[in-house]
Design an enzyme around this catalytic site. Structure first.
Site, PDB file in Angstrom:
ATOM      1  N   GLY A   9       0.850  -1.183   0.000  1.00 45.64           N
ATOM      2  CA  GLY A   9       0.000   0.000   0.000  1.00 45.64           C
ATOM      3  C   GLY A   9       0.886   1.233   0.000  1.00 45.64           C
ATOM      4  O   GLY A   9       1.432   1.600   1.045  1.00 45.64           O
ATOM      5  N   VAL A  10       1.054   1.852  -1.163  1.00 43.38           N
ATOM      6  CA  VAL A  10       1.920   3.028  -1.276  1.00 43.38           C
ATOM      7  C   VAL A  10       1.055   4.275  -1.114  1.00 43.38           C
ATOM      8  O   VAL A  10       0.158   4.531  -1.906  1.00 43.38           O
ATOM      9  CB  VAL A  10       2.688   3.050  -2.615  1.00 43.38           C
ATOM     10  CG1 VAL A  10       3.826   2.051  -2.593  1.00 43.38           C
ATOM     11  CG2 VAL A  10       1.776   2.762  -3.798  1.00 43.38           C
ATOM     12  N   SER A  11       1.335   5.042  -0.085  1.00 47.35           N
ATOM     13  CA  SER A  11       0.508   6.205   0.243  1.00 47.35           C
ATOM     14  C   SER A  11       1.080   7.503  -0.290  1.00 47.35           C
ATOM     15  O   SER A  11       0.425   8.539  -0.220  1.00 47.35           O
ATOM     16  CB  SER A  11       0.362   6.321   1.759  1.00 47.35           C
ATOM     17  OG  SER A  11       1.627   6.601   2.350  1.00 47.35           O
ATOM     18  N   GLY A  12       2.321   7.451  -0.793  1.00 48.28           N
ATOM     19  CA  GLY A  12       2.999   8.684  -1.172  1.00 48.28           C
ATOM     20  C   GLY A  12       3.793   9.275  -0.032  1.00 48.28           C
ATOM     21  O   GLY A  12       4.345  10.368  -0.153  1.00 48.28           O
ATOM     22  N   GLY A  13       3.866   8.567   1.089  1.00 49.16           N
ATOM     23  CA  GLY A  13       4.642   9.016   2.240  1.00 49.16           C
ATOM     24  C   GLY A  13       5.949   8.256   2.351  1.00 49.16           C
ATOM     25  O   GLY A  13       6.172   7.252   1.668  1.00 49.16           O
ATOM     26  N   MET A  35      -4.345   3.799  -2.670  1.00 49.33           N
ATOM     27  CA  MET A  35      -5.771   3.826  -2.344  1.00 49.33           C
ATOM     28  C   MET A  35      -6.268   5.256  -2.221  1.00 49.33           C
ATOM     29  O   MET A  35      -5.710   6.042  -1.454  1.00 49.33           O
ATOM     30  CB  MET A  35      -6.021   3.117  -1.008  1.00 49.33           C
ATOM     31  CG  MET A  35      -5.759   1.651  -0.992  1.00 49.33           C
ATOM     32  SD  MET A  35      -5.752   0.985   0.712  1.00 49.33           S
ATOM     33  CE  MET A  35      -3.993   1.038   1.074  1.00 49.33           C
ATOM     34  N   CYS A  99     -10.833   2.584   9.548  1.00 44.90           N
ATOM     35  CA  CYS A  99     -10.230   2.597   8.213  1.00 44.90           C
ATOM     36  C   CYS A  99      -9.353   1.371   8.013  1.00 44.90           C
ATOM     37  O   CYS A  99      -9.379   0.745   6.952  1.00 44.90           O
ATOM     38  CB  CYS A  99      -9.424   3.873   8.007  1.00 44.90           C
ATOM     39  SG  CYS A  99      -8.638   3.984   6.376  1.00 44.90           S
ATOM     40  N   GLY A 123       3.081   0.543   5.463  1.00 39.45           N
ATOM     41  CA  GLY A 123       4.124   1.269   6.182  1.00 39.45           C
ATOM     42  C   GLY A 123       3.778   1.544   7.628  1.00 39.45           C
ATOM     43  O   GLY A 123       4.191   2.574   8.171  1.00 39.45           O
ATOM     44  N   CYS A 195      -7.418  12.383   7.036  1.00 38.74           N
ATOM     45  CA  CYS A 195      -7.299  12.830   5.648  1.00 38.74           C
ATOM     46  C   CYS A 195      -8.481  13.679   5.211  1.00 38.74           C
ATOM     47  O   CYS A 195      -8.313  14.703   4.570  1.00 38.74           O
ATOM     48  CB  CYS A 195      -7.159  11.627   4.713  1.00 38.74           C
ATOM     49  SG  CYS A 195      -7.199  12.070   2.955  1.00 38.74           S
TER      50      CYS A 195
END
Length: 380
Positions: A9-13, A35, A99, A123, A195
């Site tokens: 799960g890549v969140s951009g963080g 996601m 969540c 992560g 978020c």
């Protein structure tokens, strides 16, 4: 394109970026999935597009496939509607717990399997271990960043299919790794808050969905009017900020704290003692408890508990009741234990599970109760 064995799960963080990098270094067949859990409302405050671009850049650098899924409808139905209902009832929910249970370790896991992956990775600062045939959820090595509190609703099937590649790292080491291998997110600030609220004012956001009305702020000791509030929904137990109470005649020039609220009468109660006895509790009762092992360790046992994120562990005795809820008795009085928040139980570093807090025996909460006390029912 080969089928990935692990979907990250890549969140951009930076955390999920390093998680993906470590799996690639271990020789895993990895892909990334971003996601989207909140539909863009035009405010520009929930920066999903920026995060998606960063996730794409990380996957490109690592040479792994990138996937996208929109779970905004699932998030609305499984998380946000509950969030609003809890606030409307005067409780303080924890949407991050929902969540994880309803989206990240349910719909994301399903999507990963549809794409051929055997396991997922995130992560999160937590660890998974296997003891015999049982899977354990452990705290992250960096206790200041540990996120097992938010993961306590996971079960055996989810843990068996989950990797937490950064759970053994300290945050400072993770940042150093990200910088040394030139990950695009190495200097990106950690996300904070929820978020769907982003950088917006919480009252402004909540007011769009739960119109509130002003009401009185009272002293619970004598019923005297202290000030006026903009809406009881906006406040939680123990809160100091945002009350905007100026000088009150005959009262010391000291801060005020929320010690209770009555949604039915639209009244907020405050005290100037940070550890006011009005909001101190020795016991709590939960809603139905979730046990990571599938069952509690015993009908009655001792362990430690957290009733809010990053709270120090508190020794307690847990009694499992016939309806599946738990009665928790603390070794010492607890400040501002809040209905709607999560009770999470631990045996050392092992997370046993937890439940939503339903009620406490705090004096003001008991005084305002319009239904029989759950503690009196037990005693009977």
């Amino acid at each position: 394109m080969s089928t990935p064995r692990v979907m990250v799960g890549v969140s951009g963080g930076v955390d999920s970026s390093v998680a993906a990098w470590r799996l690639v270094q271990q020789g895993e067949a990895v892909a990334g999935l971003f996601m989207q859990n909140w539909a863009d409302d035009g405010s520009g405050e929930c920066r999903a597009e920026d995060d998606r671009r960063d996730a794409v850049a990380v996957c490109g650098l690592l040479g792994i496939p990138f996937h996208f899924r929109d779970f905004s409808n699932e998030y609305w139905q499984g998380v946000f509607e509950h969030f609003l209902a809890e606030y409307a009832a005067g409780r303080t929910p924890n949407p991050d717990v929902l969540c994880n249970r309803e989206v990240k370790f349910k719909h994301f896991l399903d999507a990963a399997r549809e794409l051929g992956a055997e396991r997922i990775a995130t992560g999160h600062y937590a660890r998974v271990a296997q003891r015999g045939h049982q899977w354990l959820l452990l705290r992250g090595a960096d206790r200041s960043k540990d996120q097992s509190y938010f993961l306590h609703q996971l079960g055996q099937q989810q843990l068996a299919a989950t990797l937490f590649p950064i759970g053994d790292l300290e945050k400072t080491d993770l940042r150093r790794i990200a910088r040394d291998v030139s990950l695009p997110t190495h200097a990106k600030k950690d996300s904070t808050g929820i978020c769907f609220i982003g950088e917006r004012d919480f009252r402004e956001f909540l007011g769009r969905y739960l119109p509130a009305k002003p009401g009185q702020i009272l002293d619970p000791a004598d019923g005297s009017v202290i000030a006026e509030h903009p809406g009881v929904f906006y406040f939680t137990l123990g809160q100091r900020e945002g009350l905007n109470i100026g000088g009150v005649r005959g009262r010391p020039a000291a801060p005020w704290y929320v010690v209770g609220k009555d949604v039915a009468s639209n009244v907020l109660y405050v005290d100037q003692d940070r550890d006011s006895t009005w909001m101190l509790s020795n016991r709590l009762r939960s809603e139905t408890a979730h046990w990571i092992a599938g069952a509690p360790p015993a009908r009655r046992f001792e362990c430690t508990a957290q009733t809010r994120y990053r709270q120090p562990d508190e020794p307690c005795t847990v009694e499992v009741l016939d309806d599946g809820s738990v009665l928790v008795t603390f070794a010492r009085p607890q400040r501002a234990v809040t209905p709607g928040q999560s009770l999470v139980l631990y045996d050392g570093d092992v997370c046993l599970g937890g439940a939503v807090i339903a009620a406490t025996d705090a004096p003001l909460e008991q005084r305002l109760r319009t239904t029989p006390s759950p503690f009196e029912v037990i005693a009977a």
